[in-house]
Design a protein around this motif. Structure first.
Motif, PDB file in Angstrom:
ATOM      1  N   GLY A   1       0.768  -1.225   0.000  1.00 30.56           N
ATOM      2  CA  GLY A   1       0.000   0.000   0.000  1.00 30.56           C
ATOM      3  C   GLY A   1       0.798   1.272   0.000  1.00 30.56           C
ATOM      4  N   ASN A   2       0.181   2.333  -0.518  1.00 31.82           N
ATOM      5  CA  ASN A   2       0.824   3.635  -0.500  1.00 31.82           C
ATOM      6  C   ASN A   2      -0.169   4.716  -0.107  1.00 31.82           C
TER       7      ASN A   2
ATOM      8  N   PRO B   1      -7.066   6.819   6.358  1.00 33.34           N
ATOM      9  CA  PRO B   1      -8.070   5.848   6.809  1.00 33.34           C
ATOM     10  C   PRO B   1      -9.418   6.019   6.127  1.00 33.34           C
ATOM     11  N   PHE B   2      -9.677   7.211   5.546  1.00 32.87           N
ATOM     12  CA  PHE B   2     -10.966   7.446   4.909  1.00 32.87           C
ATOM     13  C   PHE B   2     -11.075   6.764   3.549  1.00 32.87           C
ATOM     14  N   VAL B   3      -9.963   6.194   3.046  1.00 33.45           N
ATOM     15  CA  VAL B   3     -10.047   5.470   1.783  1.00 33.45           C
ATOM     16  C   VAL B   3     -10.936   4.246   1.934  1.00 33.45           C
ATOM     17  N   SER B   4     -11.136   3.789   3.176  1.00 31.23           N
ATOM     18  CA  SER B   4     -12.004   2.625   3.406  1.00 31.23           C
ATOM     19  C   SER B   4     -13.440   2.903   2.953  1.00 31.23           C
TER      20      SER B   4
ATOM     21  N   PHE C   1      -6.303   4.269  -4.214  1.00 27.14           N
ATOM     22  CA  PHE C   1      -6.762   3.060  -3.547  1.00 27.14           C
ATOM     23  C   PHE C   1      -5.606   2.305  -2.910  1.00 27.14           C
ATOM     24  N   GLY C   2      -4.385   2.575  -3.339  1.00 29.38           N
ATOM     25  CA  GLY C   2      -3.223   1.892  -2.786  1.00 29.38           C
ATOM     26  C   GLY C   2      -3.002   0.561  -3.477  1.00 29.38           C
TER      27      GLY C   2
ATOM     28  N   TYR D   1      -8.560  -3.567   1.286  1.00 30.44           N
ATOM     29  CA  TYR D   1      -7.718  -3.174   2.417  1.00 30.44           C
ATOM     30  C   TYR D   1      -6.405  -3.957   2.405  1.00 30.44           C
ATOM     31  N   ALA D   2      -6.490  -5.256   2.110  1.00 32.94           N
ATOM     32  CA  ALA D   2      -5.296  -6.094   2.096  1.00 32.94           C
ATOM     33  C   ALA D   2      -4.326  -5.652   1.003  1.00 32.94           C
TER      34      ALA D   2
END
Length: 472
Positions: A264-265, A269-272, A348-349, A431-432
């Motif tokens: 991830g990059n 936390p709001f990307v969730s 999104f990472g 998330y993973a």
């Protein structure tokens, strides 16, 4: 025939204003609102470090001292000295001479060392009587280990925001725990972190918010990496001497310190919420599936009567529709993701290819969910839509669409539900990818998605074959 059914269903889906609105227009509008609501919050919080109090127990210090002692223990030297001692003793006894040489290390101490077969054994070891003469560093270095030497403290000191300049965590010194509690109550600190062991770290906060989410993510990521290191140590008990090296390599690879490879990059936390938005789009595709498949039922429409009496395999016909709906929903997910990533600039990472692939699998699961629900009983399509709405909104809520921490709460109280809730499985996959990159957790999420899709498809086929016009 199969291709003609697919083409017809594609035309029907893209001409349906209701379907396009709920699966494309509405999610894009909601994503835009999310963007304007959350975009500046995380950026604003990067201007100043997060103040916290960090408390360390004596057990945590002793645990690390034991690990350091064993990591620097020269076992080869012990083996050589014991071999030499035993050979000398055997020679003296064979010649009938008295042997008064002292053992390099007592049998009791040697037995205790040899009994260490796991990290847990090492952690519980009492250093009283430890053979410091065989340690490759000075005993004073081990005795002098303090709070700042712990791996978690080193991680905290290295953490920065995305600008690589601003420290993420600011430690506030206090004289006692009651003072820390008062600071937390007054809002002067974001939380109290208690370190009771290498993998025993707790967080106490007063309320929620972005700072709470950041701290929780840091601790969760650290604990996961440390547990991996502990598992590595336990799998190779003969290599306990490299425990500190394994621990250092594991903790230094934590994503919050340095993004690596496809890991991830995006620490926001709001990307969730955007993960949940994609999950919602995918699950909303179930309504299009429900509408199309329900029209095949002879107790719902005249078209269903004709299909039921036509010389065509009903399951074959419906599976062709499902394939078309998957293609349509996949295209809609692709358009929405492209809008969020390229137009709004949402990160999104992780690897973009995996993100699009995950969204496609999510679309497959959503369509098959609608296929299964469409065959539940002989109730009307409106009642089935109500059931599907409850599953969609309820699953979205419990996966964190409305409250970001809800999935974490469910994970603590009833983790099995997060494995069967389609929305939770989808968000966990995203998330993973962001936090850990392609690895066991990501592949486990994909496995859950495939298993859920397969189970729902089989249930739908079974129910479809048991339903015909004559039995209604």
């Amino acid at each position: 025939m199969f291709g003609r059914i697919i083409l017809t269903q594609l035309k029907f889906s893209f001409r349906s204003r209701k379907y396009i609105f709920w699966t494309l227009a509405f999610p894009i509008a909601l994503g835009t609102l999310f963007y304007f609501a959350f975009n500046s919050i995380y950026s604003n919080n990067q201007n100043s470090p997060i103040p916290v109090v960090i408390e360390v127990t004596e057990d945590a210090l002793n645990e690390y001292r034991v690990m350091e002692a064993f990591s620097h223990l020269d076992t080869d030297k012990i083996s050589e000295d014991m071999k030499e001692y035993n050979e000398s003793k055997a020679v003296a006894e064979a010649m009938g001479q008295d042997f008064t040489e002292e053992e390099p290390i007592s049998e009791e101490t040697l037995e205790h060392i040899e009994d260490i077969q796991s990290f847990e054994d090492m952690r519980d070891y009492n250093l009283d009587g430890f053979p410091y003469e065989y340690v490759t560093v000075d005993k004073s270095e081990i005795d002098a280990i303090e709070k700042q030497d712990l791996p978690f403290m080193e991680i905290i000191s290295d953490l920065t925001f995305d600008d690589n300049k601003t420290k993420m965590i600011k430690e506030v010194e206090v004289s006692h725990h009651e003072e820390a509690l008062q600071l937390l109550k007054d809002g002067d600190i974001a939380g109290i972190i208690t370190i009771s062991g290498l993998n025993d770290i707790s967080l106490e906060v007063n309320g929620g918010g972005v700072k709470h989410s950041i701290l929780s993510s840091i601790i969760a990521t650290y604990r996961l990496q440390v547990q991996k290191a502990i598992d590595t140590i336990n799998d190779a008990p003969d290599e306990l001497g490299s425990a500190d090296t394994v621990m250092d390599e594991s903790t230094k690879s934590i994503d919050f310190v340095e993004a690596k490879g496809m890991a991830g990059n995006n620490k926001d936390p709001f990307v969730s919420y955007f993960y949940n938005l994609i999950a919602m789009i995918s699950i909303m595709g179930s309504f299009g599936s429900l509408s199309s498949i329900a029209s095949n039922c002879a107790n719902q429409t005249t078209t269903g009567i004709r299909i039921d009496t036509a010389p065509i395999n009903k399951v074959f016909y419906e599976l062709a529709q499902v394939v078309a709906l998957i293609l349509a929903q996949g295209a809609i997910s692709f358009i929405t993701l492209t809008y969020l990533i390229l137009i709004l600039g949402i990160r999104f990472g992780g690897n973009l290819g995996l993100i699009y692939f995950t969204a496609f699998l999510a679309s497959v699961m959503g369509v098959i969910l609608g296929y299964m629900v469409s065959h539940l009983g002989k109730m009307s399509a409106d009642k089935k839509e109500t059931i599907l709405m409850a599953l969609t909104l309820g699953g979205g809520f419990l996966s964190g669409l409305m409250i970001g921490d809800m999935k974490i709460i469910i994970e603590e109280k009833f983790p099995l539900f997060n494995r069967i809730n389609p929305s939770a499985v989808i968000t966990d996959a995203f998330y993973a990818i962001n936090i850990f990159g392609p690895g066991p957790r990501y592949y486990r999420s994909l496995m859950y998605m495939l298993i859920l899709s397969a189970v729902m498809l089989v249930i739908g086929i079974i129910l479809s074959r048991r339903t015909s016009y004559k039995s209604l």
